[in-house]
Every structure is written in C-alpha cells, then in structure tokens.
Design a protein around this motif. Structure first.
Motif, PDB file in Angstrom:
ATOM      1  N   ALA A 256      55.212  86.100  11.724  1.00 25.29           N
ATOM      2  CA  ALA A 256      55.793  86.550  10.537  1.00 25.29           C
ATOM      3  C   ALA A 256      54.829  87.754   9.615  1.00 25.29           C
ATOM      4  O   ALA A 256      55.378  88.629   9.310  1.00 25.29           O
ATOM      5  CB  ALA A 256      56.048  85.474   9.517  1.00 25.29           C
ATOM      6  N   ILE A 261      55.684  90.297   6.771  1.00 29.47           N
ATOM      7  CA  ILE A 261      55.574  89.067   5.753  1.00 29.47           C
ATOM      8  C   ILE A 261      54.182  88.591   5.290  1.00 29.47           C
ATOM      9  O   ILE A 261      53.307  88.554   6.302  1.00 29.47           O
ATOM     10  CB  ILE A 261      56.512  87.982   6.322  1.00 29.47           C
ATOM     11  N   ALA A 265      53.513  83.792   1.897  1.00 30.11           N
ATOM     12  CA  ALA A 265      54.962  83.731   2.271  1.00 30.11           C
ATOM     13  C   ALA A 265      55.213  83.140   3.560  1.00 30.11           C
ATOM     14  O   ALA A 265      55.922  82.258   3.636  1.00 30.11           O
ATOM     15  CB  ALA A 265      55.927  84.991   2.082  1.00 30.11           C
ATOM     16  N   SER A 316      63.065  89.805   8.319  1.00 31.13           N
ATOM     17  CA  SER A 316      62.923  89.580   7.126  1.00 31.13           C
ATOM     18  C   SER A 316      62.622  88.350   6.501  1.00 31.13           C
ATOM     19  O   SER A 316      62.689  87.169   7.220  1.00 31.13           O
ATOM     20  CB  SER A 316      63.933  90.112   6.030  1.00 31.13           C
ATOM     21  N   VAL A 317      62.310  88.084   5.173  1.00 34.29           N
ATOM     22  CA  VAL A 317      61.854  86.922   4.582  1.00 34.29           C
ATOM     23  C   VAL A 317      63.036  86.021   4.443  1.00 34.29           C
ATOM     24  O   VAL A 317      62.943  84.788   4.706  1.00 34.29           O
ATOM     25  CB  VAL A 317      61.125  87.084   3.270  1.00 34.29           C
ATOM     26  N   TYR A 321      63.401  82.140   6.200  1.00 40.03           N
ATOM     27  CA  TYR A 321      63.754  80.997   5.473  1.00 40.03           C
ATOM     28  C   TYR A 321      65.029  80.419   5.663  1.00 40.03           C
ATOM     29  O   TYR A 321      65.188  79.153   5.472  1.00 40.03           O
ATOM     30  CB  TYR A 321      63.628  81.303   3.852  1.00 40.03           C
TER      31      TYR A 321
END
Length: 424
Positions: A256, A261, A265, A316-317, A321
């Motif tokens: 990540a 990232i 996070a 991406s974040v 998630y």
C-alpha cells in the motif's frame, strides 16, 4: 439436569473470555508489517530478508503449539499461559535493542513464535471442551480475539512508531502483550470437570445396560488421526490457506505504501481486516452450527481467493478498503471455523495435539510464502505474481474444505472398555 444447567451463570463463558484474550495476542504478530519499512530503511535489509523473520516466527509458533498442546493435557493451563506471557513480553520488549537480523530472529522469531503457540491450539481446544451446544458461536467469540487484536494493535503500532519511533514502540508492545496474557492466565480453566461442571449442552444420562453393546463413534487419538486420509486433507487445506494469509499480513502494508498510501492508512487497513473479521467470525460460528464447518471454511476460502486477486488492481485508498471489507468478512468466517472443523473430524479427546500437528502446515507455509513474496518484489518490483499464487492457494484450500469428511471408525462401548483396560 447437570450442574452446568442448574447454575444461573455458566463459568464456561468466563473461559471463552480468557480464550478471547489468548487469541488477542495474534495482533502483536500481525503488527510486524507496521515495522517492516522502518527495519529495511534503518538496516538496509532486502524485503526477502526482512520477511524471513516471519518464517522463523511461524516455525517456532508450530513447535510451541505442539509442545504447549501436549503440556496442556498434563499440566495446569494457567501456568503455561503465564510462561508464554513472560516469554512474549520480554521478546518483544528486547526487539527495541536489536542491531542485526539474527537478533530479530531470536527475539521476534524464536521467543515470540514459541510464545504465540499459546494463542490458537489451547483456546480452540478449550472452548470445544466446555461447549457441546453453541460450539460454533463460542468458537467465533473466542477467535474474534484475533480480529480485535489485529484491529487494535496494528494501527496502534503504526501510531506508536510515527510518534515515538520503532524501538520505543517495541517496548510498549512487550508490556501490553504481557498484561493481556497474564489476565487470561488468571481466569483460564482447561476442563469443565476442573470446576465440577459438565460441558454446556452435554448429555449426562448414563448408558443403560441394554445399550451397552451399541456402537458409538470414539474421539480419535493423535496416532490414529495421523493415519487417516482426512488428517492429510486437513493438513493440506491449512497449508494452502496459510500461504496467502501470511503474504497479505506481511506485505500488504508495504504494498500500500508503494502505491502512495500513507503508513497510518495502510496499517489502519490491516487493522480493519481484523475488525471486520470479528463480524465474519461471529457469523461464521453461527453458520457453522447450522450448515456445518466444512461449508463455512470452504466458501470462506473461495471468497478470500477472489479478493486476493482483486489486490492486483488496487490503486487507491477506497479500493484498499473495499478489499478489507469483503476479505475481512470471509477471512473471519474461515478463521473462526477452521479449528472447529478439525474438532468435527476427530473429536476433542486429543484435539490440542492433533491441532498442533495440523498447523505444522503453517510453519511450512511460513518458510515459503513471506520470503518468496518478498523475493518476487525484489526481482519484479511488484507483488502481482505473489497475489495470483495466493488466490490460487485459497481456491485449492476451499475445495479441500468442502470435500474432507470425518474418518469412519466405529467402536462398541464394550470394545472401548477393553481397549482402556489394555492401555491402548
């Protein structure tokens, strides 16, 4: 009615809470990823070399599981838990003083891994001995400790590191793990009989003379279990799902960070895998009581495989998630019921030792998976090949879980009494 049902409060629920704390200590193992880049940056180690610390930990975790499982059938479990608390706490705290890779091998790998042997086999076997009814649910609650430990300790470790540095953070981690396990040691009890109780939901009526020669299924000894096809199918099942679990938990944070990232996070995502897995564990436990351990483990592994393949496209974040949400639920359902599946196959008589031998597969996977994934990155600059291998491994594990069956061996009560008299 037995004493367990007469009592307003069944002590087995306290035991479940203590087992939850034992499982919580897995969070300190999974937090290693938060220290990963700090260690490589300070000492100049490659990712493959830094990953081998996890391999050493898994080897000694399995050794610890077998030895502690054997000892737990012969000595008071609380003293074993207290010994693990001291070993684990001292090992992590002394990681703050390392200056060479071999020192991390000894402290986190050998000491931490051996102590971690207290954190799966004993609680999984103990809960199954205390509960006949609601076994899936209580296993789910106890093993939710792994999820909550990961959910709390991985982001806590990351926050400690950014605030105090990685060396001081290891001291904090050592103190916390000692306190968690010491509290568990105070309340843990191996058998309900040690409290003058019967397992929750146990049938207590004595067998009548007219049924003395009827056939019953006997719990398997370790030696008998090792000779069955079911054991080796279970071993392979455990091996194949261990590969991607170890790859994800070791490398997803640096992966990540590689795509931009932040550490906090990324560590929060790993922690959230543990948090979301709590729901999965509880759901998996309830479902196992209704549809069987095989199906929950099998379908959980298959969905995990899909999500590990999804990691290849994460950029991406929000995508990270999304992976965390679905993977965490399916991983949690599988994790809560894996040990229950072994109990379903072989009974609880020798379950701690049988489980210890099954999870030797974790050590084999630990030797291979994290350093190979690190090597793949060192050579290709990407984890994509490692994630593809992980997805395939989950699929194989799911297929094995769906097809493994309890070994068939029926004994009469009279024959069982004769075997006991002969010391067999």
């Amino acid at each position: 009615m037995d004493k367990a049902n007469q009592s307003k409060f069944f002590y087995g629920w306290v035991v479940v809470a203590a087992c939850f704390l034992l499982c919580f200590s897995w969070g300190f193992f999974y937090s290693y990823g938060a220290f990963f880049k700090e260690l490589t940056a300070e000492f100049g180690w490659s990712r493959a070399a830094t990953s081998t610390v996890v391999s050493v930990n898994t080897i000694f975790y399995v050794i610890g599981s077998i030895i502690i499982g054997w000892l737990s059938d012969r000595y008071k479990l609380r003293w074993l838990v207290l010994g693990a608390a001291i070993l684990y706490g001292v090992g992590l705290a002394l990681c703050s003083q390392i200056h060479a890779l071999w020192q991390l091998y000894i402290l986190f790998g050998v000491m931490g891994g051996f102590a971690l042997g207290i954190a799966y086999t004993p609680p999984t076997a103990t809960v199954q001995r205390w509960f006949v009814k609601r076994r899936g649910l209580t296993l789910g609650i106890a093993l939710a400790g792994i999820g909550i430990g990961t959910f709390i300790m991985t982001p806590v470790a990351a926050r400690f590191i950014t605030t105090y540095g990685w060396r001081t953070s290891y001291i904090f981690m050592g103190i916390i793990v000692f306190l968690v396990l010491a509290i568990a040691a105070f309340f843990i009890v191996r058998h309900p009989e040690d409290k003058g109780l019967k397992p929750y939901g146990a049938i207590t009526e004595s067998v009548s003379e007219s049924s003395a020669s009827t056939s019953i299924e006997r719990s398997w000894t370790t030696r008998e279990a090792l000779r069955t096809k079911s054991f080796w199918m279970a071993w392979l099942m455990w091996f194949f799902f261990s590969i991607p679990i170890l790859v994800v938990m070791t490398h997803v944070i640096p992966h990540a960070e590689d795509i931009g990232i932040s550490k906090v996070a990324a560590a929060g995502a790993v922690g959230l895998i543990g948090g979301v897995s709590i729901i999965g564990r509880l759901m998996g436990g309830v479902l196992a009581d209704r549809i069987g351990f095989n199906r929950v483990v099998g379908f959980g592994c298959l969905l995990c495989g899909v999500m590990v393949a999804f990691l290849i496209g994460v950029k991406s974040v929000w995508m990270l998630y999304l992976f965390v949400l679905i993977y965490g639920l399916s991983y949690g359902a599988k994790a809560a019921t894996g040990g229950g599946l072994i109990g379903h196959l072989f009974g609880t008589k020798s379950l701690p030792t049988i489980l210890g031998f099954v999870i030797t597969s974790w050590a084999v996977a630990g030797i291979i998976a994290p350093p190979v994934a690190g090597y793949i990155f060192d050579k290709t600059g990407s984890y994509n090949i490692a994630f593809i291998i992980g997805a395939a491994s989950f699929a194989i594990s799911g297929a094995l879980a769906l097809t493994v069956k309890p070994p068939q061996k029926i004994f009469s009560i009279e024959g069982e009494q004769n075997r006991k008299a002969e010391g067999i």
